[in-house]
Design an enzyme around this catalytic site. Structure first.
Site, PDB file in Angstrom:
ATOM      1  N   GLU A   1       0.852  -1.198   0.000  1.00 29.58           N
ATOM      2  CA  GLU A   1       0.000   0.000   0.000  1.00 29.58           C
ATOM      3  C   GLU A   1       0.883   1.242   0.000  1.00 29.58           C
ATOM      4  O   GLU A   1       1.874   1.266   0.725  1.00 29.58           O
ATOM      5  CB  GLU A   1      -0.904   0.005   1.236  1.00 29.58           C
ATOM      6  CG  GLU A   1      -1.909  -1.134   1.204  1.00 29.58           C
ATOM      7  CD  GLU A   1      -2.907  -1.117   2.368  1.00 29.58           C
ATOM      8  OE1 GLU A   1      -2.991  -0.109   3.078  1.00 29.58           O
ATOM      9  OE2 GLU A   1      -3.601  -2.123   2.546  1.00 29.58           O
TER      10      GLU A   1
ATOM     11  N   HIS B   1      -7.825   1.525   1.239  1.00 30.38           N
ATOM     12  CA  HIS B   1      -7.770   1.369   2.702  1.00 30.38           C
ATOM     13  C   HIS B   1      -8.595   2.476   3.403  1.00 30.38           C
ATOM     14  O   HIS B   1      -8.086   3.182   4.269  1.00 30.38           O
ATOM     15  CB  HIS B   1      -6.301   1.404   3.193  1.00 30.38           C
ATOM     16  CG  HIS B   1      -6.129   0.708   4.522  1.00 30.38           C
ATOM     17  ND1 HIS B   1      -4.992   0.016   4.854  1.00 30.38           N
ATOM     18  CD2 HIS B   1      -6.951   0.613   5.602  1.00 30.38           C
ATOM     19  CE1 HIS B   1      -5.117  -0.469   6.082  1.00 30.38           C
ATOM     20  NE2 HIS B   1      -6.302  -0.123   6.554  1.00 30.38           N
ATOM     21  N   ILE B   2      -9.853   2.559   2.985  1.00 30.97           N
ATOM     22  CA  ILE B   2     -10.711   3.610   3.551  1.00 30.97           C
ATOM     23  C   ILE B   2     -11.865   3.042   4.386  1.00 30.97           C
ATOM     24  O   ILE B   2     -12.737   3.795   4.831  1.00 30.97           O
ATOM     25  CB  ILE B   2     -11.309   4.516   2.439  1.00 30.97           C
ATOM     26  CG1 ILE B   2     -12.094   3.689   1.403  1.00 30.97           C
ATOM     27  CG2 ILE B   2     -10.227   5.345   1.773  1.00 30.97           C
ATOM     28  CD1 ILE B   2     -12.910   4.526   0.429  1.00 30.97           C
TER      29      ILE B   2
HETATM   30  P1  NAD Z   1     -11.300  -8.804  16.288  1.00 30.10           P
HETATM   31  O1  NAD Z   1     -10.022  -9.112  16.999  1.00 30.10           O
HETATM   32  O2  NAD Z   1     -12.474  -8.354  17.082  1.00 30.10           O
HETATM   33  O3  NAD Z   1     -11.774 -10.063  15.420  1.00 30.10           O
HETATM   34  C1  NAD Z   1     -10.913 -10.854  14.660  1.00 30.10           C
HETATM   35  C2  NAD Z   1     -11.464 -12.255  14.676  1.00 30.10           C
HETATM   36  O4  NAD Z   1     -10.680 -13.066  13.791  1.00 30.10           O
HETATM   37  C3  NAD Z   1     -11.370 -12.918  16.066  1.00 30.10           C
HETATM   38  O5  NAD Z   1     -12.650 -13.383  16.468  1.00 30.10           O
HETATM   39  C4  NAD Z   1     -10.384 -14.059  15.858  1.00 30.10           C
HETATM   40  O6  NAD Z   1     -10.695 -15.197  16.650  1.00 30.10           O
HETATM   41  C5  NAD Z   1     -10.548 -14.348  14.383  1.00 30.10           C
HETATM   42  N1  NAD Z   1      -9.432 -15.073  13.793  1.00 30.10           N
HETATM   43  C6  NAD Z   1      -8.107 -14.954  14.079  1.00 30.10           C
HETATM   44  N2  NAD Z   1      -7.390 -15.799  13.300  1.00 30.10           N
HETATM   45  C7  NAD Z   1      -8.285 -16.458  12.527  1.00 30.10           C
HETATM   46  C8  NAD Z   1      -8.171 -17.460  11.523  1.00 30.10           C
HETATM   47  N3  NAD Z   1      -6.972 -17.979  11.193  1.00 30.10           N
HETATM   48  N4  NAD Z   1      -9.285 -17.912  10.912  1.00 30.10           N
HETATM   49  C9  NAD Z   1     -10.497 -17.407  11.260  1.00 30.10           C
HETATM   50  N5  NAD Z   1     -10.685 -16.468  12.225  1.00 30.10           N
HETATM   51  C10 NAD Z   1      -9.585 -16.007  12.836  1.00 30.10           C
HETATM   52  O7  NAD Z   1     -10.908  -7.721  15.192  1.00 30.10           O
HETATM   53  P2  NAD Z   1     -11.905  -6.768  14.387  1.00 30.10           P
HETATM   54  O8  NAD Z   1     -12.065  -5.481  15.143  1.00 30.10           O
HETATM   55  O9  NAD Z   1     -13.102  -7.515  13.980  1.00 30.10           O
HETATM   56  O10 NAD Z   1     -10.968  -6.424  13.123  1.00 30.10           O
HETATM   57  C11 NAD Z   1     -10.566  -7.460  12.226  1.00 30.10           C
HETATM   58  C12 NAD Z   1      -9.421  -6.941  11.362  1.00 30.10           C
HETATM   59  O11 NAD Z   1      -9.909  -5.948  10.478  1.00 30.10           O
HETATM   60  C13 NAD Z   1      -8.322  -6.207  12.164  1.00 30.10           C
HETATM   61  O12 NAD Z   1      -7.359  -7.084  12.695  1.00 30.10           O
HETATM   62  C14 NAD Z   1      -7.729  -5.257  11.167  1.00 30.10           C
HETATM   63  O13 NAD Z   1      -6.571  -5.815  10.592  1.00 30.10           O
HETATM   64  C15 NAD Z   1      -8.831  -5.107  10.114  1.00 30.10           C
HETATM   65  N6  NAD Z   1      -9.296  -3.723  10.026  1.00 30.10           N
HETATM   66  C16 NAD Z   1      -9.184  -3.083   8.826  1.00 30.10           C
HETATM   67  C17 NAD Z   1      -9.616  -1.774   8.712  1.00 30.10           C
HETATM   68  C18 NAD Z   1      -9.528  -1.043   7.388  1.00 30.10           C
HETATM   69  O14 NAD Z   1      -9.484   0.184   7.385  1.00 30.10           O
HETATM   70  N7  NAD Z   1      -9.533  -1.736   6.271  1.00 30.10           N
HETATM   71  C19 NAD Z   1     -10.148  -1.101   9.827  1.00 30.10           C
HETATM   72  C20 NAD Z   1     -10.266  -1.808  11.023  1.00 30.10           C
HETATM   73  C21 NAD Z   1      -9.840  -3.110  11.112  1.00 30.10           C
END
Ligand code: NAD
Length: 335
Positions: A272, A291-292
């Site tokens: 990115e 990435h928004i």
């Molecule tokens: P979270 O920690 O609440 O949930 C993540 C879930 O994934 C957990 O329940 C965990 O058990 C599960 N998990 C972990 N490894 C796994 C696997 N191998 N297979 C299946 N499930 C698995 O996190 P969240 O708040 O829901 O956010 C998820 C992800 O989204 C973050 O880690 C972040 O990287 C991404 N995110 C991206 C943006 C963006 O702007 N694009 C913004 C916020 C978060």
């Protein structure tokens, strides 16, 4: 003397205002100085130096590696604006006894809405049909026939804060059938709108739409690779708002070119910003956003306030509410 907080990237004003009541804030972006994309890129030295002189840092995507942490003698806390802490060497922070405070839940609703927006855009060919009108190539509107979300199978990979919100919206709002794969859910956790699927392979074969909501880790790197793409139903649509490296992009680009998937909508990439000559910029039925997913005014204000509060809690000797590396306390004495 007031502690210094280094904030390399822009954050919403409520968080900066809160910190400024108690700290000196170094905010190069307010003087028009932006962070170079790579930690070792030309022009990044002043940022690295500012990090190493600070008592606290509040970062968004700024890379914090073990060397930065080792060379920052006054550092007491790292604040992450957001939930994905993969840009911070949390192990090195833990080894130094430094908490990494973060902002879980601050953008859950916002990211879930973006995942739904991408799913809807794919299902109704919003981008290609709009592009055809604007470029004067619209010849047959029947080419842009869509599919309804109602009654379709949505497979979620990761059922945490964001995944479970998507499950709720997709099920209650759009009448989708929702299943999820998440092997780390504690036994007895409430699944809400989703039915838990024990095997990822079974979920991939069942879903019409797949949406990824896992953190990036060694276990999730290239979780969606060539082999798993081949398990998806022909015509499946894939959405990724989690982290780019969760998908093997070269394999996805092939699947899209060969028409094995009906579409992909991606907000995050292995590199990115995504270079304009990247193969995904030329694959059919591909919708890209930079990435928004987490960027709405409400989410940014919440994240800035939560991260600022976490930093102040540590600096002022209170227990922070959200810490990404709970093990930091065991090494606290050595800090
Ligand atoms: P979270 O920690 O609440 O949930 C993540 C879930 O994934 C957990 O329940 C965990 O058990 C599960 N998990 C972990 N490894 C796994 C696997 N191998 N297979 C299946 N499930 C698995 O996190 P969240 O708040 O829901 O956010 C998820 C992800 O989204 C973050 O880690 C972040 O990287 C991404 N995110 C991206 C943006 C963006 O702007 N694009 C913004 C916020 C978060």
């Amino acid at each position: 003397m007031k502690p210094t907080v280094f904030i390399p990237e822009p954050i919403a004003s409520p968080g900066v205002e809160l910190l400024r009541r108690h700290c000196h804030c170094r905010t190069p972006w307010e003087e028009g100085i932006t962070v170079p994309p790579e930690p070792d890129a030309e022009g990044s030295a002043p940022h690295r130096a500012a990090f190493r002189e600070a008592d606290a840092a509040l970062v968004r995507l700024f890379q914090v590696d073990a060397e930065d942490i080792r060379n920052a003698p006054r550092l007491k806390v790292i604040g992450k604006h957001g939930v994905g802490v993969d840009n911070i060497d949390c192990e090195a922070a833990t080894a130094r006894g430094l908490p990494v405070v973060f902002t879980p839940g601050s953008n859950g609703r916002t990211v879930a809405e973006h995942a739904m927006a991408l799913m809807l855009a794919l299902s109704r060919q919003i981008y290609p049909s709009s592009h055809a009108i604007r470029s004067g190539t619209m010849d047959d509107r029947n080419r842009y026939q869509g599919v309804e979300l109602a009654g379709k199978n949505l497979g979620l990979i990761g059922l945490g804060r964001i995944g479970s919100r998507v499950a709720g919206i997709a099920s209650a709002g759009f009448g989708m059938q929702v299943r999820a794969y998440d092997p780390f859910l504690p036994p007895g956790s409430a699944m809400g709108a989703a039915v838990l699927e024990e095997s990822l392979e079974a979920l991939l074969a069942w879903a019409d739409f797949i949406s990824l909501h896992v953190p990036l880790s060694d276990a999730t790197h290239h979780l969606i690779d060539q082999e798993r793409l081949e398990l998806m139903k022909p015509g499946c649509r894939l959405v990724n708002t989690s982290r780019g490296p969760v998908i093997e992009e070269a394999a996805l680009a092939r699947a899209l070119r060969e028409g094995r998937l009906a579409g992909a909508a991606l907000d995050v990439f292995e590199e990115e910003p995504l270079p304009a000559d990247h193969p995904l910029c030329r694959t059919p039925n591909t919708l890209l956003t930079p990435h928004i997913s987490g960027l709405t005014d409400s989410a940014l204000e919440r994240a800035s306030l939560m991260a600022a509060q976490g930093i102040l809690d540590v600096l002022q000797g209170r227990r922070p509410a959200h810490v990404a590396n709970p093990g930091w306390r065991e090494n606290r004495a050595t800090n």
